[in-house]
Design an enzyme around this catalytic site. Structure first.
Site, PDB file in Angstrom:
ATOM      1  N   THR A 134      48.885  58.777  -2.260  1.00 41.32           N
ATOM      2  CA  THR A 134      50.083  59.389  -2.819  1.00 41.32           C
ATOM      3  C   THR A 134      49.803  60.755  -3.442  1.00 41.32           C
ATOM      4  O   THR A 134      48.803  60.945  -4.133  1.00 41.32           O
ATOM      5  CB  THR A 134      50.690  58.465  -3.883  1.00 41.32           C
ATOM      6  OG1 THR A 134      50.905  57.181  -3.311  1.00 41.32           O
ATOM      7  CG2 THR A 134      52.006  59.003  -4.403  1.00 41.32           C
ATOM      8  N   GLU A 246      47.667  45.386   2.307  1.00 38.52           N
ATOM      9  CA  GLU A 246      48.035  45.906   0.988  1.00 38.52           C
ATOM     10  C   GLU A 246      49.371  45.332   0.536  1.00 38.52           C
ATOM     11  O   GLU A 246      49.542  44.963  -0.624  1.00 38.52           O
ATOM     12  CB  GLU A 246      48.113  47.429   1.027  1.00 38.52           C
ATOM     13  CG  GLU A 246      48.533  48.054  -0.293  1.00 38.52           C
ATOM     14  CD  GLU A 246      48.542  49.570  -0.271  1.00 38.52           C
ATOM     15  OE1 GLU A 246      49.083  50.166  -1.232  1.00 38.52           O
ATOM     16  OE2 GLU A 246      48.020  50.166   0.693  1.00 38.52           O
TER      17      GLU A 246
END
Length: 381
Positions: A134, A246
Site C-alpha cells: 500500500t 492473505e
C-alpha cells in the site's frame, strides 16, 4: 468457554496435532503476552522478546519446511495459531503478516540462498517480516503503485514510499512491491526483499493500538539484484497468487472474534439483571444472541470449507474474496450487536468488547477493501 451453536463442532481438517498446537498457542498468548497488554498498547508496538519467545515455542513459520527452521506443516496450522490469537484477544503480535503472509512468499518464490538467509530468522523470531504494497496515493489498486526500482548493475535503486504497513515499526525484512518497468502496467511490477529503509511515523489508529502500523520511505535505497523475489515483472502475478491466503488469514481472525463476542455477551447476559431478571431472560436479548450465534456457526463452517479448499490448492480468487468480505462484515455486525447487550459498559474500555469493536473496523479495509472484494466476485459471475 464454548461458543453457543459450535458445541462439539470439529472442522474436517482438524487433527490431534492441531489441538496440541491450539493449547500451546493459547497458553502463550494468555500467560506470556496478554498480561502486558496495557503497556504494549501504550508503547504502540509489540515486544521483540515476544516474537523470540514464540519462535522458541515453535509457533512461527508453522507452514515453513523444517529444513529452513519451520514447523513443516500447512495452512491449517497457521489458521489454528491465528484463531487462538484472535480468540484470546491478543492483538500486538503481527503474526498474520509475519507467518501467514511473508514466509509464504519466500517459500513459494525465494531462491535457495534467499530461503536460507531469511527463513530461519523469521521462524525463530530474531527477525520480523512485513509486506509493502500500500502507498499513500492508493491501496487496493495494486497496479497503480508508484515506488520505482531502477536496475543499476548488480543493484536496484529504489525510490518511493509505503504506508499502513503492519509490523512496519519493528520489521527487519519487507517484501516490497515496486515498479521495475513503468511502461508495462501490471507486468512491470516486481517484488524485492528489502532490509534497508527509513521508518516514518507509527500511525495512531482507532484500534489495534498494540500492533504497529507504519510509514516506510525509500530514498535511493540500493537493494542487491540478488534480492529480487522471483522474476522481474512477475510481482503482480505473485501477489495475486498469494492474496487468497492473505484474505483467508483475515477471515480466520474475523470468525474467532465473532465467537469471542458471542461468548462474552452470553456470559454477561446471564450475570447482568434488568427489571428483576437476567438479561438473557428477556426475549430481545435471546433473539439477538440466537441470531449472532447462528451467523457465527454459518461463518465458521464456510471458513473451514475455504481452509480445506486452500489446503488442497483449490481456493479460487472469487471464493477467497467472498470469505474476506462476508466474514469481516459479519464480524463487525456481530461485535456491534453483542456490544449493545453490554449497554453503557460496552462503550468503556474496561470491557473487552469495546476494544473488539474498535479493532474490528479495519478488517473491512485491509487485504483489499470489501468493495474491491465484491468487484472480484462479480467478475467471476
Amino acid at each position: 468457554m464454548v461458543t453457543p451453536g459450535l458445541d462439539g463442532y470439529r472442522p474436517s481438517w482438524q487433527r490431534p496435532e492441531h489441538d496440541d498446537l491450539a493449547e500451546l498457542a493459547r497458553a502463550f498468548f494468555t500467560k506470556e503476552v496478554i498480561p502486558h497488554a496495557q503497556r504494549l498498547e501504550q508503547q504502540g508496538h509489540p515486544d521483540r522478546s515476544h516474537y523470540r519467545r514464540a519462535g522458541e515455542l515453535g509457533l512461527l513459520g508453522l507452514s515453513v519446511p523444517a529444513a529452513y527452521g519451520g514447523g513443516d506443516g500447512d495452512f491449517t496450522h497457521e489458521a489454528t495459531l491465528l484463531h487462538e490469537q484472535a480468540h484470546t484477544g491478543e492483538g500486538s503480535l503481527g503474526l498474520a503478516v509475519h507467518s501467514g503472509i511473508v514466509t509464504g512468499y519466500l517459500v513459494a518464490y525465494g531462491t535457495e540462498e534467499q530461503k536460507r538467509r531469511w527463513l530461519p530468522g523469521l521462524c525463530d523470531g530474531s527477525l520480523v517480516g512485513a509486506i509493502g504494497m500500500t502507498e499513500p496515493g492508493g491501496g487496493s489498486d495494486l497496479q497503480a503503485i508508484r515506488t520505482r526500482a531502477v536496475r543499476d548493475g548488480d543493484v536496484y535503486i529504489v525510490n518511493g514510499s509505503k504506508t499502513f504497513i503492519t509490523n512496519g515499526a519493528v520489521a527487519d525484512l519487507v517484501v516490497l512491491a515496486v515498479k521495475t518497468d513503468t511502461s508495462r502496467g501490471a507486468d512491470g511490477i516486481s517484488l524485492l526483499l528489502a532490509s534497508e529503509f527509513t521508518r516514518g511515523r507509527t500511525l495512531d489508529k482507532i484500534g489495534l493500538h498494540a500492533n504497529d502500523t507504519a510509514e516506510l520511505f525509500f530514498d535511493d535505497v540500493r537493494v542487491p539484484a540478488a534480492d529480487l523475489l522471483g522474476q522481474e515483472g512477475a510481482g503482480f502475478f505473485q501477489m495475486m497468487r498469494q492474496l487468497p491466503q492473505e484474505r483467508l488469514v483475515i477471515g480466520v481472525a474475523a470468525v474467532a472474534a465473532m465467537q469471542r463476542a458471542v461468548e462474552l455477551a452470553t456470559a454477561y447476559a446471564k450475570e447482568r439483571t434488568a427489571f428483576g431478571k437476567p438479561l438473557i431472560a428477556h426475549q430481545n436479548t435471546r433473539m439477538v444472541l440466537a441470531e449472532c450465534a447462528t451467523r457465527t456457526r454459518v461463518s465458521r463452517v464456510f471458513l473451514d470449507d475455504c481452509i480445506e479448499r486452500h489446503r488442497r490448492g483449490e481456493l479460487d480468487v472469487a471464493t477467497a474474496a467472498m470469505a474476506k468480505s462476508w466474514l469481516t462484515e459479519g464480524q463487525c455486525e456481530v461485535v456491534d450487536r453483542c456490544l449493545q447487550i453490554f449497554g453503557g459498559y460496552g462503550y468503556t474500555t474496561e470491557y473487552p468488547i469495546a476494544k473488539m469493536y474498535a479493532d474490528a473496523r479495519v478488517q473491512k479495509i485491509y487485504g483489499g477493501t470489501n468493495e474491491i472484494m465484491k468487484e472480484l466476485i462479480a467478475r467471476a459471475l
